[in-house]
Write a protein that holds these residues in place. Structure first.
Motif, PDB file in Angstrom:
ATOM      1  N   MET A   1     -10.412 -26.444  53.939  1.00 49.19           N
ATOM      2  CA  MET A   1     -11.296 -26.102  52.888  1.00 49.19           C
ATOM      3  C   MET A   1     -10.492 -25.987  51.375  1.00 49.19           C
ATOM      4  O   MET A   1      -9.558 -25.697  51.312  1.00 49.19           O
ATOM      5  CB  MET A   1     -11.507 -24.366  52.932  1.00 49.19           C
ATOM      6  N   ASN A   2     -10.889 -26.921  50.567  1.00 45.08           N
ATOM      7  CA  ASN A   2     -10.393 -27.428  49.307  1.00 45.08           C
ATOM      8  C   ASN A   2     -11.042 -26.938  48.140  1.00 45.08           C
ATOM      9  O   ASN A   2     -11.087 -27.451  47.107  1.00 45.08           O
ATOM     10  CB  ASN A   2     -10.042 -28.994  49.296  1.00 45.08           C
ATOM     11  N   SER A   3     -11.664 -25.714  48.207  1.00 47.58           N
ATOM     12  CA  SER A   3     -12.435 -25.059  47.154  1.00 47.58           C
ATOM     13  C   SER A   3     -11.772 -23.587  47.023  1.00 47.58           C
ATOM     14  O   SER A   3     -11.474 -22.994  47.687  1.00 47.58           O
ATOM     15  CB  SER A   3     -13.847 -25.246  47.515  1.00 47.58           C
ATOM     16  N   ALA A   4     -12.169 -23.074  45.813  1.00 46.23           N
ATOM     17  CA  ALA A   4     -11.620 -21.642  45.473  1.00 46.23           C
ATOM     18  C   ALA A   4     -12.601 -20.800  46.008  1.00 46.23           C
ATOM     19  O   ALA A   4     -12.529 -19.441  45.924  1.00 46.23           O
ATOM     20  CB  ALA A   4     -11.260 -21.678  44.102  1.00 46.23           C
ATOM     21  N   LEU A  42      -4.884  -5.318  51.256  1.00 46.90           N
ATOM     22  CA  LEU A  42      -6.346  -5.941  51.143  1.00 46.90           C
ATOM     23  C   LEU A  42      -6.346  -7.568  51.226  1.00 46.90           C
ATOM     24  O   LEU A  42      -7.027  -7.970  51.999  1.00 46.90           O
ATOM     25  CB  LEU A  42      -7.051  -5.607  49.944  1.00 46.90           C
ATOM     26  N   LEU A  43      -5.246  -8.075  50.567  1.00 54.76           N
ATOM     27  CA  LEU A  43      -5.127  -9.406  50.636  1.00 54.76           C
ATOM     28  C   LEU A  43      -4.724  -9.965  52.275  1.00 54.76           C
ATOM     29  O   LEU A  43      -4.985 -10.916  52.694  1.00 54.76           O
ATOM     30  CB  LEU A  43      -3.919  -9.978  49.579  1.00 54.76           C
ATOM     31  N   ASP A  44      -3.965  -9.091  52.753  1.00 50.94           N
ATOM     32  CA  ASP A  44      -3.899  -9.421  54.431  1.00 50.94           C
ATOM     33  C   ASP A  44      -4.941  -9.550  55.241  1.00 50.94           C
ATOM     34  O   ASP A  44      -5.079 -10.419  55.912  1.00 50.94           O
ATOM     35  CB  ASP A  44      -2.611  -8.515  54.791  1.00 50.94           C
ATOM     36  N   ARG A  45      -5.841  -8.522  54.949  1.00 49.63           N
ATOM     37  CA  ARG A  45      -6.975  -8.355  55.627  1.00 49.63           C
ATOM     38  C   ARG A  45      -8.145  -9.497  55.245  1.00 49.63           C
ATOM     39  O   ARG A  45      -8.713 -10.285  56.117  1.00 49.63           O
ATOM     40  CB  ARG A  45      -7.770  -6.878  55.247  1.00 49.63           C
ATOM     41  N   ALA A  46      -7.834  -9.919  53.990  1.00 46.62           N
ATOM     42  CA  ALA A  46      -8.775 -11.181  53.550  1.00 46.62           C
ATOM     43  C   ALA A  46      -8.343 -12.477  54.125  1.00 46.62           C
ATOM     44  O   ALA A  46      -9.204 -13.223  54.578  1.00 46.62           O
ATOM     45  CB  ALA A  46      -8.848 -10.975  51.888  1.00 46.62           C
ATOM     46  N   LEU A  47      -7.061 -12.652  54.241  1.00 51.16           N
ATOM     47  CA  LEU A  47      -6.428 -13.641  54.787  1.00 51.16           C
ATOM     48  C   LEU A  47      -6.604 -13.715  56.180  1.00 51.16           C
ATOM     49  O   LEU A  47      -6.403 -14.891  56.803  1.00 51.16           O
ATOM     50  CB  LEU A  47      -5.020 -13.858  54.373  1.00 51.16           C
ATOM     51  N   GLN A  48      -6.742 -12.732  56.747  1.00 51.00           N
ATOM     52  CA  GLN A  48      -7.001 -12.661  58.451  1.00 51.00           C
ATOM     53  C   GLN A  48      -8.397 -13.338  58.590  1.00 51.00           C
ATOM     54  O   GLN A  48      -8.688 -14.112  59.621  1.00 51.00           O
ATOM     55  CB  GLN A  48      -6.933 -11.287  59.066  1.00 51.00           C
ATOM     56  N   ILE A  49      -9.434 -13.011  57.500  1.00 50.50           N
ATOM     57  CA  ILE A  49     -10.755 -13.453  57.815  1.00 50.50           C
ATOM     58  C   ILE A  49     -10.587 -15.042  57.370  1.00 50.50           C
ATOM     59  O   ILE A  49     -11.361 -15.824  57.937  1.00 50.50           O
ATOM     60  CB  ILE A  49     -11.747 -12.716  56.702  1.00 50.50           C
ATOM     61  N   ASP A  50     -10.029 -15.388  56.333  1.00 51.15           N
ATOM     62  CA  ASP A  50      -9.897 -16.888  55.702  1.00 51.15           C
ATOM     63  C   ASP A  50      -8.639 -17.066  55.228  1.00 51.15           C
ATOM     64  O   ASP A  50      -8.452 -16.994  54.302  1.00 51.15           O
ATOM     65  CB  ASP A  50     -10.990 -17.191  54.681  1.00 51.15           C
ATOM     66  N   PRO A  51      -7.849 -17.673  56.275  1.00 53.35           N
ATOM     67  CA  PRO A  51      -6.530 -18.061  55.837  1.00 53.35           C
ATOM     68  C   PRO A  51      -6.496 -19.195  54.752  1.00 53.35           C
ATOM     69  O   PRO A  51      -5.248 -19.376  54.270  1.00 53.35           O
ATOM     70  CB  PRO A  51      -5.749 -18.283  57.156  1.00 53.35           C
ATOM     71  N   TYR A  53      -8.234 -19.565  52.097  1.00 47.66           N
ATOM     72  CA  TYR A  53      -8.553 -19.221  50.769  1.00 47.66           C
ATOM     73  C   TYR A  53      -7.630 -19.116  49.684  1.00 47.66           C
ATOM     74  O   TYR A  53      -6.612 -18.407  49.672  1.00 47.66           O
ATOM     75  CB  TYR A  53      -9.362 -17.667  50.834  1.00 47.66           C
ATOM     76  N   PRO A  54      -7.520 -20.171  48.811  1.00 52.58           N
ATOM     77  CA  PRO A  54      -6.302 -20.450  47.933  1.00 52.58           C
ATOM     78  C   PRO A  54      -6.061 -19.395  47.024  1.00 52.58           C
ATOM     79  O   PRO A  54      -4.824 -18.891  46.718  1.00 52.58           O
ATOM     80  CB  PRO A  54      -6.589 -21.743  47.396  1.00 52.58           C
ATOM     81  N   LEU A  55      -7.127 -18.694  46.373  1.00 49.48           N
ATOM     82  CA  LEU A  55      -6.940 -17.711  45.252  1.00 49.48           C
ATOM     83  C   LEU A  55      -6.481 -16.382  46.002  1.00 49.48           C
ATOM     84  O   LEU A  55      -5.513 -15.807  45.399  1.00 49.48           O
ATOM     85  CB  LEU A  55      -8.301 -17.382  44.852  1.00 49.48           C
ATOM     86  N   ALA A  56      -6.718 -16.114  47.169  1.00 56.25           N
ATOM     87  CA  ALA A  56      -5.986 -14.978  47.848  1.00 56.25           C
ATOM     88  C   ALA A  56      -4.766 -14.962  48.154  1.00 56.25           C
ATOM     89  O   ALA A  56      -3.808 -14.304  47.972  1.00 56.25           O
ATOM     90  CB  ALA A  56      -7.017 -14.669  49.191  1.00 56.25           C
ATOM     91  N   CYS A  86       3.550 -18.217  50.346  1.00 52.63           N
ATOM     92  CA  CYS A  86       2.314 -18.124  49.803  1.00 52.63           C
ATOM     93  C   CYS A  86       1.670 -18.886  48.620  1.00 52.63           C
ATOM     94  O   CYS A  86       0.728 -19.463  48.726  1.00 52.63           O
ATOM     95  CB  CYS A  86       1.683 -16.457  49.521  1.00 52.63           C
ATOM     96  N   ALA A  87       2.690 -19.042  47.802  1.00 54.37           N
ATOM     97  CA  ALA A  87       2.612 -20.139  46.701  1.00 54.37           C
ATOM     98  C   ALA A  87       2.421 -21.512  47.005  1.00 54.37           C
ATOM     99  O   ALA A  87       1.500 -22.216  46.542  1.00 54.37           O
ATOM    100  CB  ALA A  87       3.550 -19.830  45.602  1.00 54.37           C
ATOM    101  N   GLU A  88       3.266 -21.850  48.104  1.00 53.09           N
ATOM    102  CA  GLU A  88       3.415 -23.408  48.522  1.00 53.09           C
ATOM    103  C   GLU A  88       2.118 -23.614  49.262  1.00 53.09           C
ATOM    104  O   GLU A  88       1.362 -24.504  49.149  1.00 53.09           O
ATOM    105  CB  GLU A  88       4.264 -23.452  49.510  1.00 53.09           C
ATOM    106  N   ARG A  89       1.486 -22.474  50.048  1.00 57.13           N
ATOM    107  CA  ARG A  89       0.180 -22.476  50.920  1.00 57.13           C
ATOM    108  C   ARG A  89      -0.983 -22.692  49.923  1.00 57.13           C
ATOM    109  O   ARG A  89      -1.752 -23.473  50.070  1.00 57.13           O
ATOM    110  CB  ARG A  89       0.122 -21.339  51.907  1.00 57.13           C
TER     111      ARG A  89
END
Length: 156
Positions: A1-4, A42-51, A53-56, A86-89
């Motif tokens: 995914m290449n979108s925010a 919260l960000l860890d939970r969000a990234l488990q759903i969608d790793p 997601y660049p803003l997270a 995380c920044a590189e990702r």
């Protein structure tokens, strides 16, 4: 995914609350260790759903960097490594977003004192966002002046 934009709405409440907690601490210029930890949870939970997601990923990088810079945990090197990861990702997921590159540059410049890598990151930020803020422009200058090319300048 290449979108925010997140892939599903299930991630949105987690991202929004994490953003609120992280931004609130930064805006008040108060060290709020508890809120930063909650934001990372919260960000860890969000990234488990969608790793992807660049803003997270970018906000997680910022939170980890704060933990390192302000010594909010005993393993500051580990926090810095997580910030870099995380920044590189985030940068790889959304290369037109200057935020992760600015954070990479700042970590390389101030924490690791790798001026060449800092300059590379800041150049990527400038390519993504040509109208950078004054603080970032100053950091670009600082990084350049510490490189071999910058050292050869005759400033007299």
């Amino acid at each position: 995914m290449n979108s925010a934009i997140p892939t599903g709405w299930s991630i949105w409440p987690l991202w929004s609350e994490a953003r609120f907690r992280a931004a609130g601490a930064a805006a008040r210029r108060v060290v709020i260790i508890e809120e930063a930890a909650q934001a990372l949870d919260l960000l860890d939970r969000a990234l488990q759903i969608d790793p992807d997601y660049p803003l997270a990923q970018a906000l997680a990088a910022w939170c980890w960097a704060q933990r390192s810079v302000y010594n909010w945990q005993s393993d500051t090197a580990g926090a810095r490594a997580m910030a870099l990861q995380c920044a590189e990702r985030a940068a790889s997921l959304y290369p037109r977003f200057a935020g992760p590159y600015k954070l990479l540059g700042r970590i390389q410049l101030e924490s690791l004192e790798d001026h060449e890598k800092a300059l590379d990151a800041y150049i990527r930020a400038l390519e993504a966002e040509p109208a950078l803020d004054g603080a970032t422009i100053r950091q670009i200058s600082e990084a350049y002046l510490e490189t071999e090319s910058g050292q050869r300048l005759d400033l007299a």
